[in-house]
Motif scaffolding. Structure first.
Motif, mmCIF file in Angstrom:
data_model
loop_
_atom_site.group_PDB
_atom_site.id
_atom_site.type_symbol
_atom_site.label_atom_id
_atom_site.label_comp_id
_atom_site.label_asym_id
_atom_site.label_seq_id
_atom_site.Cartn_x
_atom_site.Cartn_y
_atom_site.Cartn_z
ATOM 1 N N ILE A 393 -68.509 -79.512 -51.067
ATOM 2 C CA ILE A 393 -69.270 -78.833 -52.118
ATOM 3 C C ILE A 393 -69.229 -79.690 -53.379
ATOM 4 O O ILE A 393 -68.222 -80.350 -53.675
ATOM 5 C CB ILE A 393 -68.688 -77.431 -52.377
ATOM 6 N N SER A 394 -70.313 -79.675 -54.135
ATOM 7 C CA SER A 394 -70.394 -80.464 -55.368
ATOM 8 C C SER A 394 -69.663 -79.750 -56.504
ATOM 9 O O SER A 394 -69.657 -78.512 -56.580
ATOM 10 C CB SER A 394 -71.855 -80.690 -55.749
ATOM 11 N N TYR A 395 -69.071 -80.559 -57.424
ATOM 12 C CA TYR A 395 -68.248 -80.011 -58.502
ATOM 13 C C TYR A 395 -68.583 -80.700 -59.823
ATOM 14 O O TYR A 395 -69.123 -81.810 -59.861
ATOM 15 C CB TYR A 395 -66.755 -80.217 -58.201
ATOM 16 N N TYR A 396 -68.203 -79.988 -60.903
ATOM 17 C CA TYR A 396 -68.160 -80.589 -62.241
ATOM 18 C C TYR A 396 -66.740 -81.110 -62.458
ATOM 19 O O TYR A 396 -65.763 -80.380 -62.252
ATOM 20 C CB TYR A 396 -68.477 -79.560 -63.323
ATOM 21 N N SER A 404 -66.833 -75.693 -59.361
ATOM 22 C CA SER A 404 -67.894 -75.691 -58.368
ATOM 23 C C SER A 404 -69.249 -75.425 -59.029
ATOM 24 O O SER A 404 -69.373 -74.527 -59.867
ATOM 25 C CB SER A 404 -67.617 -74.632 -57.304
ATOM 26 N N ARG A 405 -70.262 -76.205 -58.622
ATOM 27 C CA ARG A 405 -71.596 -76.024 -59.171
ATOM 28 C C ARG A 405 -72.285 -74.788 -58.592
ATOM 29 O O ARG A 405 -73.099 -74.160 -59.265
ATOM 30 C CB ARG A 405 -72.450 -77.259 -58.888
ATOM 31 N N THR A 406 -71.961 -74.437 -57.359
ATOM 32 C CA THR A 406 -72.580 -73.279 -56.699
ATOM 33 C C THR A 406 -71.579 -72.176 -56.387
ATOM 34 O O THR A 406 -71.934 -71.211 -55.709
ATOM 35 C CB THR A 406 -73.244 -73.723 -55.393
ATOM 36 N N GLY A 407 -70.363 -72.304 -56.878
ATOM 37 C CA GLY A 407 -69.366 -71.272 -56.628
ATOM 38 C C GLY A 407 -69.036 -71.145 -55.150
ATOM 39 O O GLY A 407 -68.824 -72.146 -54.459
ATOM 40 N N CYS A 408 -69.005 -69.915 -54.666
ATOM 41 C CA CYS A 408 -68.749 -69.655 -53.247
ATOM 42 C C CYS A 408 -70.037 -69.344 -52.487
ATOM 43 O O CYS A 408 -70.001 -68.705 -51.424
ATOM 44 C CB CYS A 408 -67.773 -68.488 -53.093
ATOM 45 N N LYS A 409 -71.161 -69.788 -53.029
ATOM 46 C CA LYS A 409 -72.452 -69.458 -52.429
ATOM 47 C C LYS A 409 -72.607 -70.080 -51.046
ATOM 48 O O LYS A 409 -73.183 -69.477 -50.135
ATOM 49 C CB LYS A 409 -73.572 -69.953 -53.356
ATOM 50 N N GLN A 410 -72.116 -71.293 -50.840
ATOM 51 C CA GLN A 410 -72.295 -72.004 -49.572
ATOM 52 C C GLN A 410 -71.174 -71.747 -48.578
ATOM 53 O O GLN A 410 -71.187 -72.317 -47.485
ATOM 54 C CB GLN A 410 -72.392 -73.508 -49.844
ATOM 55 N N VAL A 411 -70.212 -70.913 -48.946
ATOM 56 C CA VAL A 411 -69.056 -70.702 -48.068
ATOM 57 C C VAL A 411 -69.471 -70.010 -46.777
ATOM 58 O O VAL A 411 -69.090 -70.426 -45.671
ATOM 59 C CB VAL A 411 -67.976 -69.891 -48.803
ATOM 60 N N VAL A 412 -70.255 -68.957 -46.882
ATOM 61 C CA VAL A 412 -70.645 -68.206 -45.690
ATOM 62 C C VAL A 412 -71.462 -69.072 -44.746
ATOM 63 O O VAL A 412 -71.246 -69.049 -43.513
ATOM 64 C CB VAL A 412 -71.441 -66.952 -46.119
ATOM 65 N N ALA A 413 -72.372 -69.861 -45.286
ATOM 66 C CA ALA A 413 -73.201 -70.714 -44.430
ATOM 67 C C ALA A 413 -72.360 -71.762 -43.712
ATOM 68 O O ALA A 413 -72.569 -72.041 -42.508
ATOM 69 C CB ALA A 413 -74.294 -71.393 -45.259
ATOM 70 N N LYS A 414 -71.402 -72.374 -44.384
ATOM 71 C CA LYS A 414 -70.563 -73.385 -43.754
ATOM 72 C C LYS A 414 -69.634 -72.801 -42.729
ATOM 73 O O LYS A 414 -69.353 -73.430 -41.685
ATOM 74 C CB LYS A 414 -69.766 -74.146 -44.830
#
Length: 418
Positions: A393-396, A404-414
């Motif tokens: 995941i991309s970060y600042y 995290s730039r997208t928080g936990c948004k991509q966790v479920v998909a991964k």
């Protein structure tokens, strides 16, 4: 002649003493006229003993007086014609002090009767005041008990445990939310509804927090007193805006009336408020500020949107190196007023709302999201595997921290790809 007479008289006296000392025999038994020599010796010993005892007592008393009396000065005495003044002993001084301490006996003149003091009449005002104090105490105690009973209906302790377990990295927003809910649920009668507005970037847990609130209150107050309104689902097109306004008004009116009958507080959760049409926002503002009936005043509105996410992101990145206490202070002093001002410019519905910003999630929080989701899906939460997934995941990168730039948004998909 004279000397001879004296000698003769002396010899006669000696003879008389010898005769007195010798026992006289009367009727074959000796009769002593004086004490025997042994008895006289005992008497002498006793007299000497008493004399020695008296002398010792005098010496002891003189020593005792010398210990209490001040030491004699070596200065020469001044000759006066006055006689010696006897210094008072300690016993005499104590007696004088006791006499001074004794109170004098009050004597009343003969022929007069002692008059008593004024009689104190019984005051009914004091009794009434005491009785009213007891009544007031019982009423306050009963009110406190009723407040506790009213809060117990909603199980705020259970809600706190659920939010602590399910929401990651939003400690301050969680505490503020629970505090606002507790204060509002202490009583049933209110002067205005409670409006809570959750703002934050994508993936920080806004919608998840709204779902947890709706799920908890459905279980506590019933399905009919909880509304979870998704704008894109309930009003997907602009042609249906007028119908959406009428249906929302009827639904809210029905729920607040039912809650008034059951003496409960309904909760309305509006998600994706940034996509809500203007007429629908106006109707929501009218329902929140409706004052013509009391049932509209006892309600909780939760508004969830990503409005102001750019301001929140800039604030977090700018204050990444500050401590937790400093960051909390700056949030209340700088960020919340900034968001309030921008929200009111967007629509006046946020004028009386309590702004609760949700911050960016760090990498450790994203790893907690992965662990929780993998446990739900039945995967073994391997730490190395979780770190590898979180690294994708991309970060600042700022202040030695990774946000995290997208928080936990991509966790479920991964996790679904595993």
């Amino acid at each position: 002649m004279g000397d001879q007479d004296l000698s003769d008289s002396g010899s006669e006296e000696q003879q008389e003493e010898q005769e007195e000392q010798q026992p006289v025999k009367e009727n074959g038994v000796y009769n002593f006229s004086q004490l025997s020599a042994s008895v006289q010796a005992v008497v002498r010993i006793r007299q000497k003993y008493q004399a020695l005892k008296k002398r010792r007592l005098e010496i002891a008393s003189s020593q005792a007086q010398s210990t209490f009396s001040p030491q004699r000065s070596t200065s020469p005495k001044i000759f006066t014609f006055d006689g010696p003044v006897a210094s008072p002993t300690l016993l005499e001084k104590e007696k004088r002090k006791k006499k001074k301490r004794k109170t004098r006996r009050v004597l009343y003149p003969s022929g007069r009767v002692r008059k008593g003091g004024p009689k104190q009449e019984r005051s009914w005002a004091k009794s009434c005041l005491f009785f009213l104090s007891i009544i007031l105490f019982l009423q306050v105690y009963n009110a406190i008990e009723n407040l506790d009973d009213h809060v117990l209906k909603y199980d705020m302790e259970g809600l706190e445990k659920v939010l602590t377990r399910e929401v990651f990295g939003q400690h301050e927003a969680r505490e503020n939310l629970l505090s606002q809910l507790r204060d509002y649920l202490l009583t049933y009668v209110h002067s205005k509804p409670l409006v809570l507005s959750l703002h934050g970037p994508t993936g920080v847990g806004k919608s998840h927090l709204g779902r947890l609130l709706a799920q908890h209150f459905r279980y506590m107050v019933g399905e009919r007193l909880v509304l979870q309104y998704y704008v894109r689902h309930h009003c997907p097109s602009e042609e249906q805006v007028h119908a959406c306004v009428q249906s929302l008004s009827a639904l809210v009116s029905e729920m607040v009336t039912q809650a008034e009958d059951e003496e409960k507080i309904p909760i309305f959760v509006f998600d994706e408020v940034e996509h809500m049409p203007r007429p629908l926002m106006d109707k929501l503002h009218e329902l929140i500020h409706a004052s013509h009936t009391n049932e509209y005043l006892n309600a909780i509105y939760v508004l969830i949107s990503n409005l102001g996410q750019d301001d929140i992101t800039k604030f977090v990145l700018h204050n990444s190196s500050s401590t937790a206490a400093e960051s909390r202070t700056r949030v209340s002093r700088e960020l919340v007023p900034l968001l309030q001002h921008s929200m009111v410019r967007h629509h006046p519905v946020w004028r009386d709302a309590e702004i609760l910003p949700l911050m960016l999630l760090e990498k450790s929080h994203v790893m907690q999201c992965f662990m929780d989701e993998m446990s739900r899906e039945g995967f073994y939460p391997d730490q190395a595997h979780i770190e590898r997934l979180a690294g994708e995941i991309s970060y600042y990168f700022t202040g030695g921290k990774e946000f995290s730039r997208t928080g936990c948004k991509q966790v479920v998909a991964k996790v679904n790809l595993l």
